[in-house]
Write an enzyme that holds these catalytic residues in place. Structure first.
Site, short mmCIF file in Angstrom:
data_model
loop_
_atom_site.label_atom_id
_atom_site.label_comp_id
_atom_site.label_asym_id
_atom_site.label_seq_id
_atom_site.Cartn_x
_atom_site.Cartn_y
_atom_site.Cartn_z
N HIS A 108 0.84 -1.21 0.00
CA HIS A 108 0.00 0.00 0.00
C HIS A 108 0.87 1.25 0.00
O HIS A 108 1.87 1.33 0.70
CB HIS A 108 -0.97 -0.01 1.18
CG HIS A 108 -0.35 0.08 2.54
ND1 HIS A 108 -0.02 1.28 3.15
CD2 HIS A 108 -0.01 -0.88 3.43
CE1 HIS A 108 0.48 1.05 4.34
NE2 HIS A 108 0.51 -0.26 4.55
N ASP A 110 -0.36 4.36 0.72
CA ASP A 110 -0.82 5.38 1.65
C ASP A 110 -0.07 5.26 2.97
O ASP A 110 0.43 4.20 3.34
CB ASP A 110 -2.33 5.28 1.87
CG ASP A 110 -2.79 3.91 2.36
OD1 ASP A 110 -2.29 2.91 1.83
OD2 ASP A 110 -3.63 3.85 3.27
N ASP A 141 6.40 1.61 7.05
CA ASP A 141 5.03 1.18 6.75
C ASP A 141 4.44 2.02 5.63
O ASP A 141 3.81 3.05 5.90
CB ASP A 141 4.19 1.30 8.02
CG ASP A 141 2.78 0.77 7.86
OD1 ASP A 141 2.54 0.01 6.92
OD2 ASP A 141 1.92 1.14 8.67
N GLU A 175 -5.08 1.32 2.25
CA GLU A 175 -4.98 0.23 3.22
C GLU A 175 -5.16 0.74 4.64
O GLU A 175 -5.76 0.07 5.49
CB GLU A 175 -3.64 -0.49 3.08
CG GLU A 175 -3.52 -1.77 3.90
CD GLU A 175 -2.93 -1.57 5.29
OE1 GLU A 175 -2.88 -2.55 6.05
OE2 GLU A 175 -2.53 -0.44 5.63
N GLU A 176 -4.61 1.92 4.92
CA GLU A 176 -4.67 2.43 6.28
C GLU A 176 -6.10 2.83 6.68
O GLU A 176 -6.36 3.06 7.86
CB GLU A 176 -3.74 3.65 6.44
CG GLU A 176 -2.26 3.35 6.25
CD GLU A 176 -1.65 2.58 7.40
OE1 GLU A 176 -2.40 2.25 8.34
OE2 GLU A 176 -0.44 2.30 7.36
N GLU A 199 4.85 -5.96 4.40
CA GLU A 199 4.62 -5.15 5.59
C GLU A 199 5.77 -5.39 6.57
O GLU A 199 6.41 -6.45 6.55
CB GLU A 199 3.30 -5.56 6.24
CG GLU A 199 2.05 -5.15 5.49
CD GLU A 199 1.56 -3.75 5.88
OE1 GLU A 199 2.31 -3.04 6.58
OE2 GLU A 199 0.44 -3.39 5.48
#
Length: 447
Positions: A108, A110, A141, A175-176, A199
């Protein structure tokens, strides 16, 4: 000349500075996650086009697409009609020679908010190396993981390694928030025989994760002047909604404790299910009995608690039943039962430890001198969407996410990634690609 595993590892070592630059470039795009469906896009499209150009130059075919609201698979993950204007998704494909299995790297783009920015030691969107660590929002992250995946794929391509199966890279938004980007990618047709989500995991292998359910509980009251006796509620007297919320919160706490003590709600890799009140809003004026009290809830639940479709209907039932039982002894709450509104719902998922994906990813980290453990993720990642909805068994493996004292580096002020971890993640992903794109064995265990 045949390319060997040492050749691949040595080439990734040689590209360390390039890996740092790529991560730094990705951090420089402000892709702070939106807070709601109406928030405008930031630099998501620019980042995806940057990656698209790079991956095309490495020999991949690349598709950058903007999902339409109706393109998402039917699921409770996202609000109805969610749009993606300015937030495209990307899928790149390095075509295999044929006969092998396909592998997907998913990440991801974001990041969580960098506020309060004044507390950072350096600009969170201008990554910099200090003492072997690369600092910046998203380094850990998970823009570092995305950069490692890209470098792994580019290295194999540059060395002329022709994998039997396709190698795909999918970079997604949101995703967040609720996993909307990977969900949209699955709806678009992105899937593979297996997937790795880089991740941050401390180079351990995450095979299981809890589901998440979000909701709001509202307890009704009745307004009245707070400096006068309230009177009898049955004849129109005031009722303090904040005080009426207390037995409801106690019931939720008891349910959480029952879950934690129940062997049927245990998992060898995951913490117990949990139910946490996270926000509370009540009242209208400081001299008025509050007419309502609203409590936000964050619920995490195990795969065993999911219903037949993989979702949280049974969890919702348990919570609502516990509250009803607590209200039975209170006349007001019986006549005016608390109201639930359920919103975000993210599915739990698990990949069997006997699956070849788990063995291959574990072996790739072991080959680097690591001692990878099989772990569960207390929170949630897009690996669950791929596993549950995308028919793509997915595990997580990525860089270290903890400081020496054990506290997390992700989502924090001065987020960082160890440069050595960044390099090892790229190496592990490249080794996993060599193993997982080979032809399938005679039998493959089920997810």
């Amino acid at each position: 000349m045949t390319t060997t595993t040492p050749d691949v590892l040595a080439e990734i070592d040689r590209r360390t500075d390039e890996l740092i630059r790529l991560t730094t470039d990705l951090v420089g795009f402000d892709t702070t996650v939106r807070g709601d469906a109406r928030e405008p896009a930031r630099d998501e499209a620019d980042l995806q086009e940057y990656l698209a150009a790079r991956l095309r130059a490495a020999g991949a075919t690349v598709d950058v697409f903007t999902p339409k609201p109706g393109d998402l698979p039917d699921s409770p993950q996202t609000p109805p009609g969610l749009g993606f204007d300015g937030r495209p998704q990307l899928v790149a494909r390095f075509a295999g020679t044929g006969g092998g299995r396909s592998l997907l790297f998913n990440g991801h783009i974001d990041v969580v908010s960098a506020e309060p920015r004044r507390e950072w030691s350096s600009d969170p969107f201008r990554a910099e190396v200090r003492a072997g660590r690369l600092y910046g929002r998203g380094t850990c992250d998970m823009k570092g993981g995305i950069a490692a995946a890209v470098i792994a794929a580019e290295t194999l391509a540059a060395l002329g390694v022709r994998l039997p199966g396709d190698l795909l890279i999918n970079t997604a938004t949101d995703e967040e928030w609720n996993g909307a980007g990977t969900l949209a990618s699955v709806g678009y047709g992105v899937r593979a025989d297996s997937a790795i989500v880089p991740e941050p995991t401390d180079l351990d292998v995450v095979t299981a994760q809890r589901g998440i359910l979000g909701g709001t509980l509202t307890v009704a009251g009745r307004p009245g002047h707070a400096e006068y006796p309230p009177g009898d509620w049955r004849t129109g007297g005031a009722v303090n909604a904040i005080e009426k919320t207390l037995p409801v919160l106690a019931a939720l706490q008891r349910l959480r404790e029952r879950w934690a003590d129940d062997p049927a709600h245990s998992h060898p890799l995951l913490p117990p299910p949990s139910l946490v009140p996270t926000t509370i809003h009540g009242g209208e004026w400081w001299v008025t009995y509050p007419s309502s009290c609203e409590v936000g809830l964050d619920i995490t639940y195990l795969p065993v608690q999911a219903d037949a479709g993989g979702w949280a209907s049974r969890v919702r039932h348990d919570i609502e039943q516990a509250v009803r039982e607590a209200c039975a002894a209170d006349g007001w709450l019986t006549a005016h039962p608390p109201r639930f509104v359920w919103d975000t719902e993210l599915p739990p998922a698990e990949v069997d430890s006997a699956h070849p994906l788990v063995g291959a990813v574990t072996a790739s980290a072991t080959a680097l001198g690591r001692t990878p453990r099989l772990l569960g993720e207390p929170s949630w990642t897009d690996a669950a969407t791929l596993t549950r909805i995308g028919s793509t068994p997915a595990v997580c493996l990525g860089p270290t996410a903890t400081r020496p004292d054990g506290s997390p580096t992700l989502h924090t002020i001065d987020e960082y990634i160890e440069v050595t971890d960044l390099v090892d993640t790229a190496k592990a992903l490249a080794l996993a690609a060599l193993a997982l794109t080979a032809p399938a064995p005679a039998s493959v265990p089920a997810v």
